[in-house]
Design an enzyme around this catalytic site. Structure first.
Site, mmCIF file in Angstrom:
data_model
loop_
_atom_site.group_PDB
_atom_site.id
_atom_site.type_symbol
_atom_site.label_atom_id
_atom_site.label_comp_id
_atom_site.label_asym_id
_atom_site.label_seq_id
_atom_site.Cartn_x
_atom_site.Cartn_y
_atom_site.Cartn_z
ATOM 1 N N LYS A 149 61.200 -15.840 -16.144
ATOM 2 C CA LYS A 149 60.952 -13.890 -17.188
ATOM 3 C C LYS A 149 61.901 -13.066 -15.650
ATOM 4 O O LYS A 149 62.632 -12.143 -16.184
ATOM 5 C CB LYS A 149 60.015 -13.699 -16.706
ATOM 6 N N ASN A 150 61.523 -12.982 -14.528
ATOM 7 C CA ASN A 150 61.863 -12.469 -13.300
ATOM 8 C C ASN A 150 63.312 -13.216 -12.972
ATOM 9 O O ASN A 150 64.395 -12.536 -12.744
ATOM 10 C CB ASN A 150 61.257 -12.242 -13.122
ATOM 11 N N CYS A 183 51.675 2.804 -13.460
ATOM 12 C CA CYS A 183 51.809 1.496 -13.780
ATOM 13 C C CYS A 183 50.586 0.656 -13.502
ATOM 14 O O CYS A 183 49.967 1.095 -12.667
ATOM 15 C CB CYS A 183 52.979 0.341 -12.786
ATOM 16 N N ARG A 220 54.336 1.475 -7.499
ATOM 17 C CA ARG A 220 55.497 0.629 -7.987
ATOM 18 C C ARG A 220 56.509 1.756 -8.050
ATOM 19 O O ARG A 220 56.603 2.093 -8.948
ATOM 20 C CB ARG A 220 55.112 0.154 -9.262
ATOM 21 N N ASP A 279 52.067 -12.886 -8.309
ATOM 22 C CA ASP A 279 51.812 -13.013 -9.486
ATOM 23 C C ASP A 279 50.561 -14.314 -10.113
ATOM 24 O O ASP A 279 50.921 -14.984 -11.006
ATOM 25 C CB ASP A 279 53.409 -13.303 -10.189
ATOM 26 N N ARG A 323 53.741 -10.871 -22.943
ATOM 27 C CA ARG A 323 55.196 -10.012 -22.252
ATOM 28 C C ARG A 323 56.599 -11.473 -20.888
ATOM 29 O O ARG A 323 57.051 -11.046 -20.880
ATOM 30 C CB ARG A 323 54.632 -9.009 -21.328
HETATM 31 C C1 UD1 Z 1 59.034 -7.752 -9.128
HETATM 32 C C2 UD1 Z 1 58.314 -9.298 -10.080
HETATM 33 C C3 UD1 Z 1 56.728 -8.887 -10.171
HETATM 34 C C4 UD1 Z 1 56.211 -8.973 -8.955
HETATM 35 C C5 UD1 Z 1 56.883 -8.496 -7.895
HETATM 36 C C6 UD1 Z 1 56.563 -8.770 -6.044
HETATM 37 C C7 UD1 Z 1 60.189 -8.500 -11.449
HETATM 38 C C8 UD1 Z 1 60.696 -8.310 -13.072
HETATM 39 N N1 UD1 Z 1 58.939 -8.629 -10.932
HETATM 40 O O1 UD1 Z 1 58.199 -6.157 -9.137
HETATM 41 O O2 UD1 Z 1 56.499 -9.919 -11.350
HETATM 42 O O3 UD1 Z 1 55.275 -8.945 -8.805
HETATM 43 O O4 UD1 Z 1 58.577 -7.780 -8.001
HETATM 44 O O5 UD1 Z 1 57.279 -9.895 -5.955
HETATM 45 O O6 UD1 Z 1 60.619 -9.360 -10.992
HETATM 46 N N2 UD1 Z 1 58.364 -0.401 -3.699
HETATM 47 C C9 UD1 Z 1 58.516 0.382 -3.154
HETATM 48 N N3 UD1 Z 1 59.148 1.244 -3.400
HETATM 49 C C10 UD1 Z 1 60.197 0.290 -4.167
HETATM 50 C C11 UD1 Z 1 60.101 -0.681 -4.863
HETATM 51 C C12 UD1 Z 1 59.353 -1.013 -4.774
HETATM 52 O O7 UD1 Z 1 57.689 1.365 -2.520
HETATM 53 O O8 UD1 Z 1 61.812 1.744 -4.246
HETATM 54 C C13 UD1 Z 1 57.008 -1.003 -3.277
HETATM 55 C C14 UD1 Z 1 56.271 -1.723 -5.060
HETATM 56 O O9 UD1 Z 1 55.359 -0.128 -4.462
HETATM 57 C C15 UD1 Z 1 55.420 -2.757 -4.148
HETATM 58 C C16 UD1 Z 1 56.449 -3.529 -3.074
HETATM 59 O O10 UD1 Z 1 56.806 -2.849 -3.173
HETATM 60 O O11 UD1 Z 1 54.294 -2.610 -2.696
HETATM 61 C C17 UD1 Z 1 57.288 -4.349 -4.328
HETATM 62 O O12 UD1 Z 1 57.460 -4.606 -5.054
HETATM 63 P P1 UD1 Z 1 58.915 -4.984 -5.779
HETATM 64 O O13 UD1 Z 1 59.416 -6.189 -5.202
HETATM 65 O O14 UD1 Z 1 60.327 -3.760 -5.935
HETATM 66 O O15 UD1 Z 1 58.448 -5.696 -7.037
HETATM 67 P P2 UD1 Z 1 59.395 -5.046 -8.391
HETATM 68 O O16 UD1 Z 1 60.811 -5.772 -8.058
HETATM 69 O O17 UD1 Z 1 58.388 -4.385 -8.890
#
Ligand code: UD1
Length: 419
Positions: free
Chosen positions: A22-23, A117, A122, A306, A398
């Protein structure tokens, strides 16, 4: 809304095929917007999140044909709208992945903010800050990110913290920017590497994907290519845990074992015998009860957040006491409340869950709260005495392809109850 009914207590045995990730599929689908000719994607998982992304790309004007076996042909040349509306983004946060490609290819994007979320705040501040460094003008109004750029320009970006979709968004924006972009503190996840491999096959110049520093040399255009999506390590891990929690013997096929290193080490600590081939992993518990494990989630190659909820389920019936620390997301322990309703003994303090294993969970009606939480309830149901009914399984749909069919193939007594 469909429910899942599981009657537990059967040690799972057999082998199953793992679907595309998925990711990896979601960013690669978004990246097709960058192409100037059609793209053919294979091993696309049949998931609600993929359907949502297809809907999103179609709403922008892209033409998408679904062939047998979930081969997707995407023709992005008819794209005329550059908007990701709230209605779609609210059901799937990863819709924000169209921001980078739209801006890089068309110079504009209006993308709804994902909002709250179930597993924490997030935010997308790092996506926005990175795009600004690439030269985009960005305003946030009415719950939307409005991004504009005549021509993005290469720059040096250091991400304050590791973000998977943030790294992907910035990489997709940079491939058509003028000059070189360097992304430091990039996410190392295999799905980031898969996206980069796809982009390179379309003509992008990217080096270092899969490491902490990614170099991107902007090119003038990208062209369509056939591409096969990488296998889903989280789906593979979940099914291996289904074997472990039931004392069974399960083989997952069509996987990349090296992407599962941290998970396999924990399964071995739990008492599983693990064997790997080039594209399969075999787990044998030989009828034994698992031992509780301690773990702390971390960005790749650390233990994946995950699969945290699924290990909580395992610890809840394991011998001994296990401590799980969640460092990636805050408030990702909702599943523990439902596990407690099945008899688990779990204490939460801050970002730490301590489980004292009980001999047996008892089936109960429970509610899925997010994608991976719902997987942990399925695992708990497989191990529990009696019948468990899981509500709100749209969360599972999902991210898990045919979960009840695959588990039934391993001997689980599980069925979907449509409403
Ligand atoms: C992706 C995955 C999700 C997985 C996660 C962590 C996809 C579609 N989803 O989610 O399944 O659980 O990686 O491995 O690939 N953060 C910030 N600011 C930002 C972006 C992130 O503070 O602009 C923080 C988030 O709140 C979180 C951490 O960084 O605490 C990691 O999040 P991130 O790696 O961005 O997760 P996703 O990319 O949303």
């Amino acid at each position: 809304m469909d429910r899942l009914e599981i009657t537990g207590g059967v040690p799972l045995e057999g082998e199953i095929l793992i679907s595309g990730a998925k990711n990896a599929a979601l960013p690669i689908l978004a990246a097709t917007l960058l192409s100037e000719s059609p793209v053919l994607l294979e091993n696309v998982p049949s998931l609600n999140d993929v359907m949502t992304t297809i809907k999103l790309l179609r709403s922008m004007g892209a033409e998408i044909t679904l062939h047998d076996g979930w081969k997707l042909e995407i023709d992005p040349r008819t794209t005329t709208e550059y908007v990701a509306p709230y209605e779609l983004v609210k059901t799937m946060r990863a819709s924000v992945l169209v921001l980078g490609p739209l801006l890089g290819r068309y110079g504009r994007a209006d993308v709804s903010l994902p909002g709250g979320c179930a597993i924490g705040a997030r935010p997308v501040n790092l996506h926005v800050a990175g795009l600004k460094s690439l030269g985009a003008e960005i305003s946030i109004e009415g719950g939307y990110i409005h991004a504009r750029a005549e021509q993005l320009r290469g720059t040096r970006l250091t991400l304050d913290s590791v973000t998977v979709t943030g790294t992907e968004n910035l990489m997709m924006a940079a491939v058509l920017a003028k000059g070189e972009t360097v992304i430091e503190n990039a996410a190392l996840e295999p799905e980031v590497l898969d996206l980069a491999t796809f982009l390179v096959q379309m003509g992008a110049k990217i080096e270092g994907a899969g490491t902490g520093t990614i170099h991107i040399q902007g090119v003038d255009n990208l062209q369509g290519t056939p591409y096969t999506i990488l296998p889903d390590r989280i789906e593979a891990g979940t099914h291996l845990l289904a074997g472990a929690i039931t004392g069974g013997h399960v083989r997952v096929k069509q996987v990349r074992p090296s992407n599962l290193d941290a998970v396999l080490r924990k399964l071995e600590q739990a008492g599983a015998r693990i064997e790997c081939g080039s594209n399969w992993v075999d787990l044998d518990m030989a009828g034994e009860r698992p031992r509780a494990v301690n773990l702390s989630t971390a960005p790749y190659p650390g233990f994946p957040t995950d699969l945290q909820a699924q290990f909580c389920a395992l610890n809840s019936i394991a011998s001994g006491t296990g401590k799980i620390v969640e460092t990636v997301f805050e408030s990702r322990f909702q599943h523990t409340l439902e596990l407690q309703r099945m008899g688990a003994n779990i204490g939460i303090r801050g970002n730490t869950a301590v489980s004292k294993g009980v001999d047996r969970l008892k089936g109960a009606p429970v509610m899925a709260t997010d994608l991976r939480a719902s997987a942990s309830l399925v695992l708990a149901g497989l191990a529990a005495a009696g019948t468990t009914v899981i509500e709100r399984i749209y969360h599972i749909d999902r991210g898990y392809e045919c979960i009840e069919e695959k588990l039934a193939q391993l001997g689980a007594r599980i069925r979907r109850l449509p409403i």
